[in-house]
Every structure is written in structure tokens, then in C-alpha cells.
Design a protein around this motif. Sequence first.
Motif, PDB file in Angstrom:
ATOM      1  N   LYS A 125      24.425  40.660 -22.961  1.00 35.85           N
ATOM      2  CA  LYS A 125      25.003  40.594 -21.625  1.00 35.85           C
ATOM      3  C   LYS A 125      25.414  39.158 -21.289  1.00 35.85           C
ATOM      4  O   LYS A 125      26.511  38.916 -20.796  1.00 35.85           O
TER       5      LYS A 125
ATOM      6  N   ARG B 252      28.525  38.413 -22.997  1.00 37.67           N
ATOM      7  CA  ARG B 252      29.679  39.026 -22.327  1.00 37.67           C
ATOM      8  C   ARG B 252      30.064  38.243 -21.100  1.00 37.67           C
ATOM      9  O   ARG B 252      31.240  37.932 -20.878  1.00 37.67           O
ATOM     10  N   ILE B 253      29.032  37.875 -20.287  1.00 38.29           N
ATOM     11  CA  ILE B 253      29.317  37.143 -19.046  1.00 38.29           C
ATOM     12  C   ILE B 253      30.001  35.826 -19.361  1.00 38.29           C
ATOM     13  O   ILE B 253      31.021  35.473 -18.770  1.00 38.29           O
ATOM     14  N   SER B 254      29.455  35.114 -20.346  1.00 36.37           N
ATOM     15  CA  SER B 254      30.027  33.800 -20.627  1.00 36.37           C
ATOM     16  C   SER B 254      31.439  33.941 -21.194  1.00 36.37           C
ATOM     17  O   SER B 254      32.316  33.146 -20.861  1.00 36.37           O
ATOM     18  N   THR B 255      31.663  34.984 -22.022  1.00 33.47           N
ATOM     19  CA  THR B 255      33.038  35.179 -22.523  1.00 33.47           C
ATOM     20  C   THR B 255      33.977  35.452 -21.367  1.00 33.47           C
ATOM     21  O   THR B 255      35.101  34.912 -21.314  1.00 33.47           O
ATOM     22  N   ARG B 256      33.509  36.315 -20.430  1.00 30.60           N
ATOM     23  CA  ARG B 256      34.377  36.668 -19.316  1.00 30.60           C
ATOM     24  C   ARG B 256      34.679  35.446 -18.464  1.00 30.60           C
ATOM     25  O   ARG B 256      35.825  35.195 -18.090  1.00 30.60           O
ATOM     26  N   ASN B 257      33.620  34.662 -18.187  1.00 31.39           N
ATOM     27  CA  ASN B 257      33.823  33.447 -17.405  1.00 31.39           C
ATOM     28  C   ASN B 257      34.816  32.539 -18.099  1.00 31.39           C
ATOM     29  O   ASN B 257      35.716  31.979 -17.476  1.00 31.39           O
ATOM     30  N   GLN B 258      34.620  32.425 -19.408  1.00 28.58           N
ATOM     31  CA  GLN B 258      35.500  31.550 -20.177  1.00 28.58           C
ATOM     32  C   GLN B 258      36.945  32.040 -20.055  1.00 28.58           C
ATOM     33  O   GLN B 258      37.870  31.264 -19.838  1.00 28.58           O
ATOM     34  N   ARG B 259      37.077  33.400 -20.165  1.00 29.50           N
ATOM     35  CA  ARG B 259      38.427  33.958 -20.099  1.00 29.50           C
ATOM     36  C   ARG B 259      39.042  33.687 -18.732  1.00 29.50           C
ATOM     37  O   ARG B 259      40.203  33.300 -18.616  1.00 29.50           O
ATOM     38  N   THR B 260      38.241  33.890 -17.662  1.00 26.44           N
ATOM     39  CA  THR B 260      38.741  33.606 -16.314  1.00 26.44           C
ATOM     40  C   THR B 260      39.182  32.174 -16.219  1.00 26.44           C
ATOM     41  O   THR B 260      40.262  31.870 -15.687  1.00 26.44           O
TER      42      THR B 260
ATOM     43  N   ASP C  21      42.345  31.744 -18.076  1.00 23.80           N
ATOM     44  CA  ASP C  21      43.470  32.309 -17.332  1.00 23.80           C
ATOM     45  C   ASP C  21      43.906  31.377 -16.218  1.00 23.80           C
ATOM     46  O   ASP C  21      45.100  31.090 -16.041  1.00 23.80           O
TER      47      ASP C  21
END
Lengths: 352, 299
Positions: free
Chosen positions: A326, A329-337, A340
Motif C-alpha cells: 500500500k 502504491r501511495i508513493s507511486t501515486r504521489n510521485q505520479r501526481t 503530472d
Amino acid sequence: MTVSNQKFVPLDWKQESPSALLDRIRDAEIVGMGGAGFPTHLKFEAALRAEHRSVIANGVETDPGVSADKTLLRQNGNDVIEGIRIAARVLNATSCILAVSERSIANQLKEGNSSDIDIVEVENTYQNGEERVLIEKLMGRRIASDVYPATLGIIVLNVATLFAICESVRDGLPVTKRLATVMGHDQWCEIGTPVHDLAPSSDKLRVGSFANGRPADSKVSLQPTHNAVSIDRANSAMPCIRCGWCDTACPKHLPVERLLNEATGSLSAPTSLTHLNDCNDCGACVVSCPSGIPIIDYIRGSRDRENNSRTAERRASEALSRFEAKQQRISTRNQRTLDDRESRMQQDHKWQ
Amino acid sequence: MAVSPEPKFQTTGIMVRVLIALVPGTAVAVWAFGLRMITIVVSAMLAAVAMEMVCTRSIKSLRDGSAVVTGILLGLCMPPTVPFWIVAIGSCIGIGIGKHIYGGLGKNLFNPAMVGYVAILVSFPEQLTHFDALTGATALEVVSHRGSSTLFELGNHPSLGLFGAAGYEWINCAFLLGGAYLVAVRIISWHMPLAVLVGIACPTVLFFDGGSAASWGSPLFHLFAGGTMLTAFFIATDPVTSPTGRAQIWVYGLFVGITTMLIRKYGAWADGFAFAILLANILLPFIERRVPVAQAWNR
């Protein structure tokens, strides 16, 4: 056997289709009454996938001091045989064997029965009633401990189960009572009766034989799997004198004495879970023990403890890996945000 | 219909059969050494029982019969000349320190009878080693400390009997008989006594050259001298302080036998079984950990 007890429509099993009979067995909620309590229809379904199928009726009752199955065969032997025929019809079985442990019963049942069922007398030694041992005795096939015999098409059913099958199919009766040996006497007992009401004179009881039964407190009631109610001798046990007779008695050749002494804390070596899981709870060690120690209670206790702690460990490690995944996932998502936003900001910049 | 199968023996039943098996040996000991042996055995037994009751503060603890057996075994190890109060002290030490300090029956690390025996053996060497010529330990001493003379020259020594030590050879025969009974009723397996006897026989066979000055004494002599048969059938087989696995039994028994022989030959004491048993008891946890037990089925 009153009509008011009827729950199902009686079936003429010779005419009904095998699937209707199997549905009835499932609806009557019949479980293995020899002690395992495995749902019988699941066993049938597993066996139906095999190529050749055979039915073994297990009347080999070798638990010390238990005679419920023997009495059932004497009193209701023909019902049991009808149960075997029903099972054979459900499975379209090629062979049917009824194994009994007493010659008089075998002779009694052979009279007046056609030869479609082999009635075999098996030596009345301890363990011969165990599923895999019995198959080896009767068919000469040795089945490994991790293979379930039903998947090979060999169905071993206790005679009490077959009696229940017969009653539910032929008479439409649900399983509401069973024959059990209560303090040495065989009697029909309503299922669900508190065990202590069956034997009010004694305060320490075991369900099952004194060898491999489980201690019963006041809350325990009689289940379809309980073939006996006997006195608990745990209180009169004397100290272990390390004679090693349990090691000799164990049909699985486990180091019983070591397991016992580890469980009681007088030996500190680590318990081997393989040994504990290999034990099939037969209770031969209890019978052999000169000090009357309920060895099986200790073995079950340490097995449960080991398994629980391993389950807890496994759960903890699973939770940890879930948590880490988890976080990932969170860190990947943050990174992606962030990425972006970065790219958008750069685009904005271009626009200005 | 009432069936109530029991285990083949209760613990008490084991002890009773051990007592039966000790009868011939005791009778021959009394025949060989006189009624003093009765006094010794009875005082050892009574002291053991009394100590057991003191330690457990109950009379019920006697029902397993283990204290009686310990006391009698200790008494049977004694030379006939020893005063009864020394034997009683030995019994008390054996039961008290050898057994109950560790938590009682089943939890003791050392054979209680041997603890008591060794305790008085080292405390009262005068009374326990110097006695009249009619005893096995003396015969063992004669053979062990014969200097440069050959066994043949010893041939007519009064302490030597027909094939063993005078008196003790028949006692050993009687214990062999009692032990055979125990094996026959399956209280003990034949592995342990055989391992001990092989352990005693091996070095004697290896170092017996017909009886020269360097020879160890004939295998037959050693098998029927001192406490050999008592050790092999009654002391080494004590369930509490011996291993249970087949291979472990052989390691333990051979160790007891060989150590007994080493002490008989090189030790300061005439007979070495008591020390051999205690040393083997010390090694027992090691033996049980290192020597594998049976493998599980299906694996």
C-alpha cells in the motif's frame, strides 16, 4: 420412528436417479459419523470425478471401550446394507465392501444377503478402522497422507453414516439421533443432548473413547460425530516415568514421549510441527501409557498452539506485505501526481 | 457390553513385576551371605519409603512402588558386612537428593539408587570396600590388583568361584533369571541388558589373552562378577533415567558396559557400575539430542 419425525418425502431409491439421491443426502445434512464429520455429499462429489469407484463400509470399530457400531450392525445390519446399496447406486460403484471386526457380525450379515456386497472380517487391532489403514488392508493400496482417498474413487463411510443415508432416503428421516456408547452402554441418544445429562453420575467426561476423546465441559452437547461418552481419567494420571511405551505404540512412529515432555515443559527442545501434524489422533499412546496420562490432550494442545502461532506469524507477515504494497502504491501515486503537476506547470509556462 | 480396556500395565504393575523379578536374586544373596542381607535390604527399603513419605508429605505417593524398588535395589548393591544405618543413609540420600530435589518420580536426572550408593561409597569407603573374602568386589580386586601373576596362578584363590566370583556368580545367575522374566513379560526390552552385557564383554574379549599378567580377566568372570547382571537388567533399564529410542538404548547401554569395565580395570574402585550409570545419566540429554529417534511414517 414416528411419522411426525418425517421431514422429507420417502424415496424409492431403486427407481430414483442417482442425482436425486445425492440431493437428498445433501439436504439431510449427513456428515461422517465415524468422527471426522466431513460432509458426506462432498465426499460423493469428489468420488464422482474419479474413473472407478468403490464403496467401503467401515464397521471396524477399534476404539477401546466403544461398541456403538457393532451394536448398530447387530440391530440394524440390513438398514446399513441398504445404505451401502444406495451409496453404490449414487456412485455407480464397481465394488462394495463391508468391513467388520467381529466374526459373529459378519456371519449374521452374510445370512440372507446376496453377494453384491463383500463382507470382510478385519482383525480387531487398533488403527485398522483408520481410513487409509483400512484401504491398505482391503485393497492393498497404500495412500499417502496428503491424498484424499475419495478423489481416487474410494469412499470409506462409517456404518452409522450409511444407516443415516438409508433412513434419510428410504424413510425421509433427518439425522436426529445416533447410537453411542455411554459409559460402556450402547444407547440411542438424541443429537444435541448435553453430554453431562447423558451420564449425570460422573462430573469428568470425555466425548469419544478414553483413548482419543476430548474432555467435555458442561457446555458440550452430543454431536453426530460422537460415538461414545466416557469417563475422563486425566485426573488419576500419574507422572510420566519415561518408559517409552507410547513411542512403541505409535502407529506413525512419532517420538510421542518427547512431544509429551516438550508439551509439559520438562524438555525444552523445539517442537517439530511435522511430527505434530503427522499424528492422526488415534490415541494408541494413551492406551499404552502405564501412568494413564492423556497424552493426546497435550499433543493436540501443542499442535494447536504451534499452528496458531504460525498462523499468527503468517498473518502478521501478510499484513506487513500488504502494508508495504500500500505504501508503495501511495508513493507511486504521489510521485505520479507530482510528475503530472510538474509537466502541467511546464505546459502552463509555455502558454504564458 | 461394558468394556473397559486398561493399559497393559499400570505403573504400579510395572513395579510389582520388578519386585517379583528381584526375588530370585535376593534369595540367592541371602543364601550366599546369610541373613545379614535381609537386614540390609529391609533397612534400605524402609528408609527409602520413609524418605519418600517425608519428601512428598503423603502416603499416596507410595502407591506407584518406585520408592520400594529403589530401596531394594540399593540394598542389593551392598556388601553383606555394611552396617544397616549406612544403608539407610544411602536410601535417604538417594530418594531425597537423587529424586525429590528434581521434582519426584519421572523428573530425576540420576538413578536414585545409584546416587545413594555412590554417596555412601565415597563417604564410608572403609565399610563399603573392605570386607570378607566371600564377595565379588574382593574377587574383582584380586583380579585387578594381582600384580604380575597370571590368572592361572590365581586359579585357587578362595574368592574365585567356578566361573565368576564366589557367591556372586550364583547371585548374577539369579538376577539373569529375574531379568529374563522381565523381558518375557515385556516390562523391559532385551536391547538394554544386551547392550550393557556386550559393553562389558567387548573389552574383556579384546584384552583377554588366556590369562597373562596383562590380561583383564575372562569375559565369563566379568559377566558373572560384582553387580553385572543387576546393572544390566535392573539398574540400566530404569525407565526414567534411560533413553527410549532403539539406537539411543544401544549407545547408552554400551557406554555403561564399557565404562564399568574401564573402572574395574583402571579405577580406584573395585566395581564401577554405579559410576558408569551416573556418567551415562549425565550423558543422557546429549544422547537423546544427538542420536536420532525413529522416523515418522509416510515420510
